[in-house]
Design an enzyme around this catalytic site. Structure first.
Site, PDB file in Angstrom:
ATOM      1  N   SER A 146      -3.501  -9.686  -5.601  1.00 25.52           N
ATOM      2  CA  SER A 146      -4.095 -10.716  -4.742  1.00 25.52           C
ATOM      3  C   SER A 146      -5.208 -11.384  -5.533  1.00 25.52           C
ATOM      4  CB  SER A 146      -4.683 -10.056  -3.489  1.00 25.52           C
ATOM      5  OG  SER A 146      -5.478 -10.965  -2.766  1.00 25.52           O
ATOM      6  N   TYR A 159     -10.064  -3.861   1.008  1.00 25.89           N
ATOM      7  CA  TYR A 159      -8.823  -4.494   0.536  1.00 25.89           C
ATOM      8  C   TYR A 159      -8.985  -4.939  -0.916  1.00 25.89           C
ATOM      9  CZ  TYR A 159      -5.052  -7.914   0.155  1.00 25.89           C
ATOM     10  OH  TYR A 159      -3.953  -8.618  -0.263  1.00 25.89           O
TER      11      TYR A 159
HETATM   12  N1  LIG Z   1      -0.501 -13.010   3.102  1.00 23.69           N
HETATM   13  C1  LIG Z   1      -1.521 -13.196   2.288  1.00 23.69           C
HETATM   14  O1  LIG Z   1      -2.407 -14.050   2.535  1.00 23.69           O
HETATM   15  C2  LIG Z   1      -1.620 -12.404   1.009  1.00 23.69           C
HETATM   16  C3  LIG Z   1      -2.541 -12.843   0.038  1.00 23.69           C
HETATM   17  C4  LIG Z   1      -2.652 -12.127  -1.154  1.00 23.69           C
HETATM   18  C5  LIG Z   1      -1.876 -11.002  -1.362  1.00 23.69           C
HETATM   19  N2  LIG Z   1      -0.999 -10.584  -0.379  1.00 23.69           N
HETATM   20  C6  LIG Z   1      -0.235  -9.372  -0.657  1.00 23.69           C
HETATM   21  O2  LIG Z   1       1.133  -9.668  -0.574  1.00 23.69           O
HETATM   22  C7  LIG Z   1       1.857  -8.512  -0.157  1.00 23.69           C
HETATM   23  C8  LIG Z   1       2.794  -8.909   0.985  1.00 23.69           C
HETATM   24  O3  LIG Z   1       1.986  -9.440   2.023  1.00 23.69           O
HETATM   25  P1  LIG Z   1       2.624 -10.331   3.180  1.00 23.69           P
HETATM   26  O4  LIG Z   1       1.712 -11.466   3.406  1.00 23.69           O
HETATM   27  O5  LIG Z   1       4.051 -10.571   2.911  1.00 23.69           O
HETATM   28  O6  LIG Z   1       2.443  -9.317   4.392  1.00 23.69           O
HETATM   29  P2  LIG Z   1       3.355  -9.105   5.722  1.00 23.69           P
HETATM   30  O7  LIG Z   1       3.991 -10.379   6.114  1.00 23.69           O
HETATM   31  O8  LIG Z   1       2.437  -8.414   6.660  1.00 23.69           O
HETATM   32  O9  LIG Z   1       4.482  -8.092   5.210  1.00 23.69           O
HETATM   33  C9  LIG Z   1       4.124  -6.814   4.783  1.00 23.69           C
HETATM   34  C10 LIG Z   1       5.382  -6.040   4.493  1.00 23.69           C
HETATM   35  O10 LIG Z   1       4.997  -4.728   4.023  1.00 23.69           O
HETATM   36  C11 LIG Z   1       5.637  -3.745   4.827  1.00 23.69           C
HETATM   37  N3  LIG Z   1       4.784  -2.557   4.883  1.00 23.69           N
HETATM   38  C12 LIG Z   1       3.512  -2.462   5.319  1.00 23.69           C
HETATM   39  N4  LIG Z   1       3.091  -1.184   5.259  1.00 23.69           N
HETATM   40  C13 LIG Z   1       4.116  -0.461   4.751  1.00 23.69           C
HETATM   41  C14 LIG Z   1       4.319   0.903   4.457  1.00 23.69           C
HETATM   42  N5  LIG Z   1       3.362   1.831   4.686  1.00 23.69           N
HETATM   43  N6  LIG Z   1       5.501   1.302   3.953  1.00 23.69           N
HETATM   44  C15 LIG Z   1       6.489   0.398   3.715  1.00 23.69           C
HETATM   45  N7  LIG Z   1       6.366  -0.904   3.980  1.00 23.69           N
HETATM   46  C16 LIG Z   1       5.197  -1.331   4.500  1.00 23.69           C
HETATM   47  C17 LIG Z   1       5.829  -4.430   6.189  1.00 23.69           C
HETATM   48  O11 LIG Z   1       6.867  -3.847   6.969  1.00 23.69           O
HETATM   49  P3  LIG Z   1       6.566  -2.640   8.019  1.00 23.69           P
HETATM   50  O12 LIG Z   1       5.265  -2.955   8.680  1.00 23.69           O
HETATM   51  O13 LIG Z   1       7.742  -2.622   8.933  1.00 23.69           O
HETATM   52  O14 LIG Z   1       6.488  -1.403   7.181  1.00 23.69           O
HETATM   53  C18 LIG Z   1       6.255  -5.824   5.716  1.00 23.69           C
HETATM   54  O15 LIG Z   1       7.607  -5.820   5.332  1.00 23.69           O
HETATM   55  C19 LIG Z   1       0.812  -7.466   0.216  1.00 23.69           C
HETATM   56  O16 LIG Z   1       0.676  -6.551  -0.838  1.00 23.69           O
HETATM   57  C20 LIG Z   1      -0.464  -8.272   0.374  1.00 23.69           C
HETATM   58  O17 LIG Z   1      -1.602  -7.502   0.052  1.00 23.69           O
HETATM   59  C21 LIG Z   1      -0.846 -11.256   0.788  1.00 23.69           C
END
Ligand SMILES: NC(=O)c1ccc[n+]([C@@H]2O[C@H](COP(=O)([O-])OP(=O)(O)OC[C@H]3O[C@@H](n4cnc5c(N)ncnc54)[C@H](OP(=O)(O)O)[C@@H]3O)[C@@H](O)[C@H]2O)c1
Length: 271
Positions: A146, A159
């Site tokens: 991130s 985080y």
């Molecule tokens: N969205 C942002 O603004 C942003 C910015 C920078 C970085 N990121 C990073 O990008 C990555 C993806 O984020 P996103 O925005 O796509 O989030 P999201 O839409 O909330 O999706 C998160 C995914 O991770 C899975 N997950 C969460 N906890 C888990 C666990 N314990 N075991 C297995 N799967 C798990 C969730 O499914 P389940 O809950 O069903 O397990 C879901 O498929 C993350 O690492 C986040 O830190 C996001």
């Protein structure tokens, strides 16, 4: 072994944690368009099935694996089921992650544990499990950090700490795994429009971040482009990388800017 550039898949298989939504699901779509077969991992079976159906409707071969990355045994079982189903794994995208927008002083112990177990231990154990299959013929690790893993963010201190760990791990492995033919790409997204930030925490985000928020598909396209060009890091949107430069050459100015941007959530002096 030479590092491979991503092209049109030739029997290649991608395994994605966090494959049921957000960035992971968008990346699965991009990889499916390039001919990859897919193994999607997440905790929730229903969301996994929904994503898999969408991809199958576009002709992709997809398996789903319920997996909690906080449990190394659950990761091992998912990898072994994916390998049994597809015969190989060429790309592992570590997208599963959670976060909270909350002042450090208001964080509760359970949340801290959950963030570190998911984002740090989960990330680490996923990459450990990826080594054996990826060492067979070389391949790719997409490690989702991130911008908060490069620039410490107030109101997201835990985080940020977890994502700095991901950055350190990924940078080290970029060098360590190259002789094994494994290309590591570290991804630094800014704010992405997914379900990641719950509705009740969105008002804590600075207006500028909400304005420049991007779609998960844009992150997925940037990842695939970076792999095709043989890059090892990518920041999306690119403008966010300007912060790294300001932080490096004028750290005091950078802190003042960040304090002003997050003024709405920072504690008032003397509180
Ligand atoms: N969205 C942002 O603004 C942003 C910015 C920078 C970085 N990121 C990073 O990008 C990555 C993806 O984020 P996103 O925005 O796509 O989030 P999201 O839409 O909330 O999706 C998160 C995914 O991770 C899975 N997950 C969460 N906890 C888990 C666990 N314990 N075991 C297995 N799967 C798990 C969730 O499914 P389940 O809950 O069903 O397990 C879901 O498929 C993350 O690492 C986040 O830190 C996001």
């Amino acid at each position: 072994m030479k590092l491979r550039r991503l092209g049109r898949a030739q029997g290649d298989v991608a395994l994605l944690t966090g494959g049921s939504g957000g960035i992971g699901a968008a990346l699965a779509g991009e990889l499916a368009a390039r001919g990859f077969a897919l193994a999607l991992l997440a905790r929730g079976a229903a969301a996994l099935d929904r994503e898999a159906e969408k991809l199958r409707a576009r002709g992709a071969r997809v398996t789903t694996h319920v997996c909690d990355v906080r449990d190394p045994a659950s990761i091992a079982a998912a990898f072994s089921a994916a390998r049994a189903a597809h015969g190989r794994i060429d790309l592992v995208a570590v997208c599963a992650g959670i976060g909270r927008h909350v002042l450090f002083e208001d964080h509760d112990a359970e949340n801290i544990r959950s963030i570190l177990e998911t984002n740090v231990a989960g990330h680490l154990h996923t990459i450990r499990a990826a080594l054996e299959p990826l060492c067979e013929r070389g391949g790719w690790i997409v490690s989702v950090s991130s911008v908060a893993g490069r620039l410490g963010q107030p109101d997201e201190a835990v985080y940020s700490a977890s994502k700095f760990a991901v950055t350190g791990l990924s940078e080290a492995l970029t060098i360590e795994l190259a002789p094994r033919g494994i290309h590591v790409l570290t991804v630094y997204p800014g704010l992405v429009r997914t379900g990641f930030v719950p509705e009740d925490e969105r008002s804590r985000l600075p207006e500028s971040a909400l304005r420049t928020a991007i779609e998960p598909e844009a992150v997925a396209r940037a990842i695939v482009r970076a792999l095709a060009l043989g890059r090892h890091e990518v920041t999306v949107p690119r403008i966010a990388a300007g912060g790294y430069v300001v932080r490096a050459i004028a750290p005091a100015l950078f802190r003042r800017i960040l304090a002003r941007l997050r003024g709405n959530v920072l504690p008032k002096p003397g509180r």
